[in-house]
Structures are given as C-alpha cells and as structure tokens.
Scaffold this motif. Structure first.
Motif, PDB file in Angstrom:
ATOM      1  N   THR A  82       0.738  -1.096   0.074  1.00 65.38           N
ATOM      2  CA  THR A  82      -0.115  -0.085   0.041  1.00 65.38           C
ATOM      3  C   THR A  82       0.907   1.068   0.106  1.00 65.38           C
ATOM      4  OG1 THR A  82      -1.630  -1.091   1.210  1.00 65.38           O
ATOM      5  CG2 THR A  82      -1.874   1.151   1.385  1.00 65.38           C
ATOM      6  N   ALA A  83       1.955   1.109   0.775  1.00 63.40           N
ATOM      7  CA  ALA A  83       2.679   2.381   1.007  1.00 63.40           C
ATOM      8  C   ALA A  83       3.559   2.735  -0.525  1.00 63.40           C
ATOM      9  CB  ALA A  83       3.919   2.045   2.117  1.00 63.40           C
ATOM     10  N   ARG A  84       3.937   1.465  -1.158  1.00 63.46           N
ATOM     11  CA  ARG A  84       4.678   1.756  -2.319  1.00 63.46           C
ATOM     12  C   ARG A  84       3.690   2.263  -3.536  1.00 63.46           C
ATOM     13  NH1 ARG A  84       6.843  -3.353  -1.020  1.00 63.46           N
ATOM     14  NH2 ARG A  84       8.880  -3.266  -0.411  1.00 63.46           N
ATOM     15  N   ALA A  85       2.442   1.791  -3.431  1.00 66.93           N
ATOM     16  CA  ALA A  85       1.388   2.157  -4.349  1.00 66.93           C
ATOM     17  C   ALA A  85       1.084   3.478  -4.238  1.00 66.93           C
ATOM     18  CB  ALA A  85       0.149   1.485  -4.058  1.00 66.93           C
ATOM     19  N   ASN A  86       1.239   4.285  -2.845  1.00 64.76           N
ATOM     20  CA  ASN A  86       0.866   5.648  -2.722  1.00 64.76           C
ATOM     21  C   ASN A  86       2.250   6.490  -2.764  1.00 64.76           C
ATOM     22  OD1 ASN A  86      -1.723   4.991  -2.123  1.00 64.76           O
ATOM     23  ND2 ASN A  86      -1.328   4.580   0.147  1.00 64.76           N
ATOM     24  N   GLY A  87       3.266   6.042  -3.163  1.00 71.03           N
ATOM     25  CA  GLY A  87       4.511   6.690  -3.368  1.00 71.03           C
ATOM     26  C   GLY A  87       5.121   7.034  -1.892  1.00 71.03           C
ATOM     27  N   THR A  88       4.942   6.177  -0.905  1.00 68.83           N
ATOM     28  CA  THR A  88       5.340   6.637   0.533  1.00 68.83           C
ATOM     29  C   THR A  88       6.605   5.608   0.634  1.00 68.83           C
ATOM     30  OG1 THR A  88       3.280   7.072   1.360  1.00 68.83           O
ATOM     31  CG2 THR A  88       4.859   6.486   3.028  1.00 68.83           C
ATOM     32  N   ALA A  89       7.861   6.318   1.128  1.00 72.83           N
ATOM     33  CA  ALA A  89       8.810   5.554   1.645  1.00 72.83           C
ATOM     34  C   ALA A  89       8.469   4.521   2.650  1.00 72.83           C
ATOM     35  CB  ALA A  89      10.067   6.479   1.924  1.00 72.83           C
ATOM     36  N   ILE A  90       9.067   3.699   2.738  1.00 72.51           N
ATOM     37  CA  ILE A  90       8.821   2.416   3.604  1.00 72.51           C
ATOM     38  C   ILE A  90      10.230   2.454   4.604  1.00 72.51           C
ATOM     39  CG2 ILE A  90       8.837   0.016   4.084  1.00 72.51           C
ATOM     40  CD1 ILE A  90       7.609  -0.243   1.245  1.00 72.51           C
ATOM     41  N   GLY A  91       9.884   2.421   5.923  1.00 78.88           N
ATOM     42  CA  GLY A  91      10.806   2.318   6.913  1.00 78.88           C
ATOM     43  C   GLY A  91      10.804   3.616   7.731  1.00 78.88           C
ATOM     44  N   GLY A  92      11.594   3.556   8.990  1.00 81.47           N
ATOM     45  CA  GLY A  92      11.636   4.747   9.723  1.00 81.47           C
ATOM     46  C   GLY A  92      12.675   5.937   9.278  1.00 81.47           C
ATOM     47  N   ALA A  93      12.913   6.938   9.915  1.00 80.59           N
ATOM     48  CA  ALA A  93      13.882   8.039   9.344  1.00 80.59           C
ATOM     49  C   ALA A  93      15.389   7.447   9.228  1.00 80.59           C
ATOM     50  CB  ALA A  93      13.762   9.093  10.604  1.00 80.59           C
ATOM     51  N   ALA A  94      15.774   7.919   7.967  1.00 85.87           N
ATOM     52  CA  ALA A  94      16.978   7.508   7.640  1.00 85.87           C
ATOM     53  C   ALA A  94      18.306   8.042   9.000  1.00 85.87           C
ATOM     54  CB  ALA A  94      17.661   8.084   6.572  1.00 85.87           C
ATOM     55  N   VAL A  95      19.182   7.126   8.993  1.00 83.25           N
ATOM     56  CA  VAL A  95      20.073   7.292   9.946  1.00 83.25           C
ATOM     57  C   VAL A  95      21.621   7.543   9.325  1.00 83.25           C
ATOM     58  CG1 VAL A  95      18.909   6.178  11.973  1.00 83.25           C
ATOM     59  CG2 VAL A  95      20.746   5.052  10.642  1.00 83.25           C
ATOM     60  N   THR A  96      21.500   7.343   7.988  1.00 86.53           N
ATOM     61  CA  THR A  96      22.952   7.335   7.438  1.00 86.53           C
ATOM     62  C   THR A  96      22.679   8.694   6.676  1.00 86.53           C
ATOM     63  OG1 THR A  96      21.861   6.067   5.269  1.00 86.53           O
ATOM     64  CG2 THR A  96      22.872   4.789   7.087  1.00 86.53           C
ATOM     65  N   ASP A  97      24.004   9.000   6.256  1.00 88.67           N
ATOM     66  CA  ASP A  97      24.246  10.115   5.350  1.00 88.67           C
ATOM     67  C   ASP A  97      25.537   9.850   4.437  1.00 88.67           C
ATOM     68  OD1 ASP A  97      26.445  10.849   6.975  1.00 88.67           O
ATOM     69  OD2 ASP A  97      25.216  11.613   8.637  1.00 88.67           O
ATOM     70  N   PRO A  98      25.768  11.007   3.487  1.00 87.94           N
ATOM     71  CA  PRO A  98      26.876  10.678   2.648  1.00 87.94           C
ATOM     72  C   PRO A  98      28.401  10.517   3.461  1.00 87.94           C
ATOM     73  CG  PRO A  98      25.534  12.389   1.751  1.00 87.94           C
ATOM     74  CD  PRO A  98      24.878  11.921   3.242  1.00 87.94           C
ATOM     75  N   ALA A  99      28.338  11.498   4.554  1.00 84.76           N
ATOM     76  CA  ALA A  99      29.721  11.297   5.212  1.00 84.76           C
ATOM     77  C   ALA A  99      29.911   9.967   5.516  1.00 84.76           C
ATOM     78  CB  ALA A  99      29.775  12.379   6.323  1.00 84.76           C
ATOM     79  N   MET A 100      28.712   9.453   6.410  1.00 84.54           N
ATOM     80  CA  MET A 100      28.689   8.108   6.814  1.00 84.54           C
ATOM     81  C   MET A 100      29.172   7.038   5.784  1.00 84.54           C
ATOM     82  SD  MET A 100      25.910   5.810   9.120  1.00 84.54           S
ATOM     83  CE  MET A 100      25.868   7.243  10.340  1.00 84.54           C
ATOM     84  N   LEU A 101      28.725   7.208   4.859  1.00 77.31           N
ATOM     85  CA  LEU A 101      28.847   6.243   3.606  1.00 77.31           C
ATOM     86  C   LEU A 101      30.311   6.228   3.164  1.00 77.31           C
ATOM     87  CD1 LEU A 101      28.052   4.118   1.462  1.00 77.31           C
ATOM     88  CD2 LEU A 101      27.393   6.144   0.186  1.00 77.31           C
ATOM     89  N   SER A 102      30.662   7.382   3.245  1.00 83.71           N
ATOM     90  CA  SER A 102      32.154   7.702   2.825  1.00 83.71           C
ATOM     91  C   SER A 102      33.364   6.913   3.616  1.00 83.71           C
ATOM     92  CB  SER A 102      32.539   8.821   2.565  1.00 83.71           C
ATOM     93  OG  SER A 102      33.868   9.271   2.209  1.00 83.71           O
ATOM     94  N   MET A 103      32.969   7.124   4.927  1.00 85.10           N
ATOM     95  CA  MET A 103      33.786   6.493   5.955  1.00 85.10           C
ATOM     96  C   MET A 103      33.633   5.007   5.985  1.00 85.10           C
ATOM     97  SD  MET A 103      36.059   6.828   8.386  1.00 85.10           S
ATOM     98  CE  MET A 103      36.032   8.440   8.905  1.00 85.10           C
ATOM     99  N   ALA A 104      32.365   4.618   5.876  1.00 82.65           N
ATOM    100  CA  ALA A 104      32.171   2.918   5.822  1.00 82.65           C
ATOM    101  C   ALA A 104      32.840   2.462   4.750  1.00 82.65           C
ATOM    102  CB  ALA A 104      30.762   2.908   5.812  1.00 82.65           C
ATOM    103  N   LEU A 105      32.923   3.224   3.480  1.00 82.39           N
ATOM    104  CA  LEU A 105      33.436   2.663   2.297  1.00 82.39           C
ATOM    105  C   LEU A 105      35.187   2.215   2.549  1.00 82.39           C
ATOM    106  CD1 LEU A 105      31.550   4.557  -0.639  1.00 82.39           C
ATOM    107  CD2 LEU A 105      31.441   1.981  -0.183  1.00 82.39           C
ATOM    108  N   HIS A 106      35.420   3.515   3.208  1.00 79.73           N
ATOM    109  CA  HIS A 106      37.135   3.498   3.371  1.00 79.73           C
ATOM    110  C   HIS A 106      37.558   2.603   4.589  1.00 79.73           C
ATOM    111  CE1 HIS A 106      40.961   5.322   4.356  1.00 79.73           C
ATOM    112  NE2 HIS A 106      40.555   5.251   5.790  1.00 79.73           N
ATOM    113  N   LEU A 107      36.646   2.278   5.480  1.00 73.66           N
ATOM    114  CA  LEU A 107      36.848   1.261   6.537  1.00 73.66           C
ATOM    115  C   LEU A 107      36.830  -0.187   6.000  1.00 73.66           C
ATOM    116  CD1 LEU A 107      35.049   2.670   9.603  1.00 73.66           C
ATOM    117  CD2 LEU A 107      37.665   2.664   9.016  1.00 73.66           C
TER     118      LEU A 107
END
Length: 286
Positions: free
Chosen positions: A216-241
């Motif tokens: 139902t959420a996808r059909a209404n264009g609603t994102a699934i899941g809670g508030a995101a806790v990741t961000d570009p800076a976190m991704l960059s550090m994770a890729l490096h590690l």
C-alpha cells in the motif's frame, strides 16, 4: 550467584562415606556440611568433570550440622531427580516481587531468577540466564522445570509462545502457580502445542499485514521504513573502512549517527550492511 552447586546437587553423591541425596550438599564423616563437593559427585557434571574442586556455597552453611534437604521432585523416568528453577518479574521498580518470591519458595524451587523490567523490553537478562541454565542442566540428563507465578510474568502472546517453543525444543517443563494456565506442563503436552501453534499463526499474521502495508505504501509513493540514520559522510567513511578489510561490526563501532532520535549513537551492523549494499547496487546499475 554461581549455579555450579545446582548442577552438582542434581545428582546423588556416589561416595559411600557421604551418600548425600540429590538436593543436599555433601557431608563429612563427622556429620558436618562439607566445604567442597566430593570429586566423584561433581565429576558427574560434564561441565565440571575437569574441575579441581567445587565449593559448597555459603547458603548451605559449610561446617554446620548436616541436615538432609528436600529432594527435588522426579520429573521423568530418565532422571532420578529434577531441578525446579523459578522466575519472577515486576514491570516497574515500584512494584514488589515479594508475593511472587514467597510463592516460588513455597513451591520448592532450587534457584530463583528475578528482575524488574517492562513487558515491552526487548531483553530480559535474568530470564535468559534462567533458560540458559535450564538448558545446560537438561543437556546433562537432569529433568528441569521452569516455574513462574503466572504466565504473564514470562510474556504475552507471541513472546510467550516463542519462549514455549524454545523450552519444548530443549525438553524443559513449564509450571505456572496461578492464573489461566496454572499447573505443570510437559514439553509434549497440549499447552506447549497450543502456544507453538499460536506463535506460528501470529508470525504469519504479522508478516502478511506487514507485506500488505508495504504494498500500500509503495502504491501511494510513500517511503518504507523509519527515519534514515545514514548520510553521505557516513557512507564515505564506511567505504574507506571496508577497503581496509574491517568487519561490519568494526565499521559500525566507528560510525556515529548525526541526526534524528538516535543522534550520537552507533548504527547497527545491519544498518551498515544495508547502506553498503544499496551503494553497491546503485554503482552497479549506474
């Protein structure tokens, strides 16, 4: 408290000079409570077979006049005696455990695990310890029953059903002193069967409703899941590690959430895995 004495006292002492029955501590030739369990007795416990000695706990009053204690009730034909472990829980710090503890003591339990923790808590450390000890004792051939004042102390709905499945798999009995399910329940009995069936049906119900909600959420264009806790800076550090060959757990421990309700906390390894997997998928299809 160390539970080794319960494992030892699940057996009669084979020393002819002692011959302490199950449930009682070892005794000396002069009729006193021994300071240590006799070697021939504690070596009946696989986990203690290589121990040099096993002390008799202070609650057995080593050195005092030896008195035979009640033998644990037999729980099945495969064991000469059984062990009864008690569990008591209050939902808040203000609530008293006195009534539960008194009832468990009257029921003759060998050891009581108690805690004050909400029904909504994800973990109950003392209950986990009780179940773990029960599993160890049962694996050594001792009949074990987990005793609670009433079934609500162990959990509700699917939570109680999941625990019943765990106990049934380990062949551990269950007993409630009061309430709708009052009585002793064998792992092969109807209560375990009903709780297991309830567990399966509730899981299926929750799963179906969750999938319906996602659709139902996808059909209404609603994102699934809670508030995101990741961000570009976190991704960059994770890729490096990750390039350094570090594990997901090690990577998660070095990252910090910078926004939302979990600000200042570390993301879980599962969150890091999803973040890296989503990045890899985007890179592969770009």
């Amino acid at each position: 408290m160390n539970e080794d004495f319960l494992r030892v006292e699940a057996h009669d002492c084979p020393m002819s000079a002692c011959a302490a029955p199950a449930g009682s501590p070892c005794r000396t030739g002069r009729g006193r409570v021994a300071a240590q369990y006799h070697t021939a007795r504690f070596r009946l416990v696989p986990a203690l077979a290589k121990a040099l000695n096993v002390a008799v706990p202070a609650l057995r009053r080593p050195g005092s006049v030896w008195v035979e204690l009640p033998r644990p009730p037999a729980a099945d034909a495969g064991s000469a005696s059984g062990v009864r472990l008690g569990y008591a829980r209050a939902s808040t710090l203000r609530q008293s455990l006195d009534t539960q503890l008194a009832a468990l003591a009257e029921a003759g339990v060998s050891r009581v695990f108690s805690e004050k923790v909400s029904t909504r808590a994800l973990r109950r450390p003392e209950l986990e310890r009780a179940v773990a000890l029960a599993g160890e004792l049962r694996a050594s051939g001792v009949a074990v029953t987990l005793v609670a004042h009433e079934h609500k102390r162990l959990g509700r709905g699917i939570e109680l059903a999941a625990l019943a499945e765990q106990l049934r798999a380990a062949d551990i009995g269950l007993e409630f002193l009061t309430g709708e399910l009052a009585g002793s329940h064998d792992p092969t009995g109807i209560v375990f069967t009903v709780l297991a069936a309830m567990s399966g049906s509730e899981r299926e119900y929750i799963r179906d409703r969750t999938l319906e909600g996602h659709e139902t959420a996808r059909a209404n264009g609603t994102a699934i899941g809670g508030a995101a806790v990741t961000d570009p800076a976190m991704l960059s550090m994770a890729l490096h590690l990750r390039e350094q060959g570090q594990s997901l757990r090690a990577i998660a421990a070095q990252l910090v959430i910078t926004k939302g309700a979990k600000k200042g906390q570390h993301p879980s390894p599962a969150t890091v895995m999803r973040m890296l997997r989503d990045h890899d998928d985007r890179t592969q299809h770009s």
